[in-house]
Design an enzyme around this catalytic site. Structure first.
Site, PDB file in Angstrom:
ATOM      1  NE  ARG A 178      -3.804   0.234   2.329  1.00 37.07           N
ATOM      2  CZ  ARG A 178      -4.514   0.629   3.392  1.00 37.07           C
ATOM      3  NH1 ARG A 178      -4.474  -0.065   4.506  1.00 37.07           N
ATOM      4  NH2 ARG A 178      -5.258   1.718   3.336  1.00 37.07           N
ATOM      5  CB  CYS A 234      -2.093   3.994   9.518  1.00 37.75           C
ATOM      6  SG  CYS A 234      -3.491   4.556  10.521  1.00 37.75           S
TER       7      CYS A 234
END
Length: 278
Positions: A178, A234
């Protein structure tokens, strides 16, 4: 470790009126599952805290997928759970400490010093044969008086303002794929905030799912030792919290959470996005 307590320690404290145990189990994408698991069984005396209903506010155009809740409403909720300045809080989950760390961070942010995360979580507690129950306690409401520690939080504007500034390091807590922008299963844009370093949050745990020692955390984050300020993010401000906790364990005292995180960053179309290794 300063912010983690062992299962045997908590076992010895069960029934202590000065300790509030918080069950934070929650599965992303299955918002009712944690509460259902809690209703089935939980550590004796534990209250339930819901990631989306209690630890997050309503999703808006900006602020990310799990924006911080209204701090007044959250403070009332904390009081209603029986928590005030005299109580020690121990949070647990079954998600590697991610949800429990969110509660840990929020209480620290509001000035509550005596808050800890239970090592290894609920499944390990149950497997050890320690006391569980389906009884739901009725907490005695107390007055929780928040004292906001603004220095623990970074806003989107602050992050943007500090991009590329010497001494400021951004830590991306998501999985490497990611971070690299190779895949993005949740948010509409793939990649990372330019200049960020990738420290996948599960790196703070060992192969058995226990938190690494303070010395191991220090080694894990050795590359950040010269940073004057560390801003952790995050996807939505939840799994960044274990990294914040672990950095605290490692002796860093200049750590901020960008609570909106990636899902907030990309909600501003003009914000730059990077892909690949930095």
């Amino acid at each position: 470790m300063e912010n983690i307590v062992s299962q045997t320690w908590l076992l010895g404290q069960l029934g202590d009126a000065n300790i509030v145990i918080a069950d934070c189990r929650f599965a992303l994408g299955k918002p009712e599952s944690g509460r259902e698991l809690y209703a089935k069984d939980h550590i004796a005396g534990a209250v339930y805290v819901d990631l989306e209903k209690d630890l997050s506010g309503a999703k808006m155009a900006h602020g990310g997928r799990h924006p911080l809740p209204d701090l007044g409403a959250f403070s009332i909720l904390v009081g209603n759970l029986g928590i005030d300045a005299t109580k020690t809080v121990v949070a647990y989950d079954d998600q590697g400490g991610a949800m429990a760390s969110r509660l840990w961070w929020m209480l620290k942010f509001l000035g509550h010093s005596e808050v800890y995360v239970l090592d290894q979580g609920y499944a390990a507690w149950k497997a050890a044969g320690y006391p569980v129950t389906d009884e739901v306690p009725t907490p005695f409401p107390r007055t929780f008086s928040p004292k906001v520690h603004r220095s623990m939080l970074a806003s989107m504007d602050e992050v943007k303002d500090k991009l590329g500034r010497p001494g400021v390091v951004l830590v991306d807590s998501r999985e490497e794929r990611r971070y690299l922008g190779l895949e993005e299963p949740i948010d509409p844009v793939a990649g990372h905030i330019p200049g960020a370093h990738n420290y996948f949050w599960k790196g703070v745990l060992n192969e058995t799912g226990a938190w690494r020692s303070a010395a191991e955390q220090e080694q894990h984050f050795a590359g950040l030792r010269d940073a004057e300020e560390i801003i952790v993010y995050c996807g939505s401000g939840v799994t960044a919290c274990p990294n914040v906790l672990a950095l605290t364990e490692a002796g860093f005292d200049n750590v901020k959470l960008y609570s909106g995180s990636w899902s907030d960053w990309i909600s501003y179309e003009e914000n730059p996005v990077a892909k690949g290794e930095e």
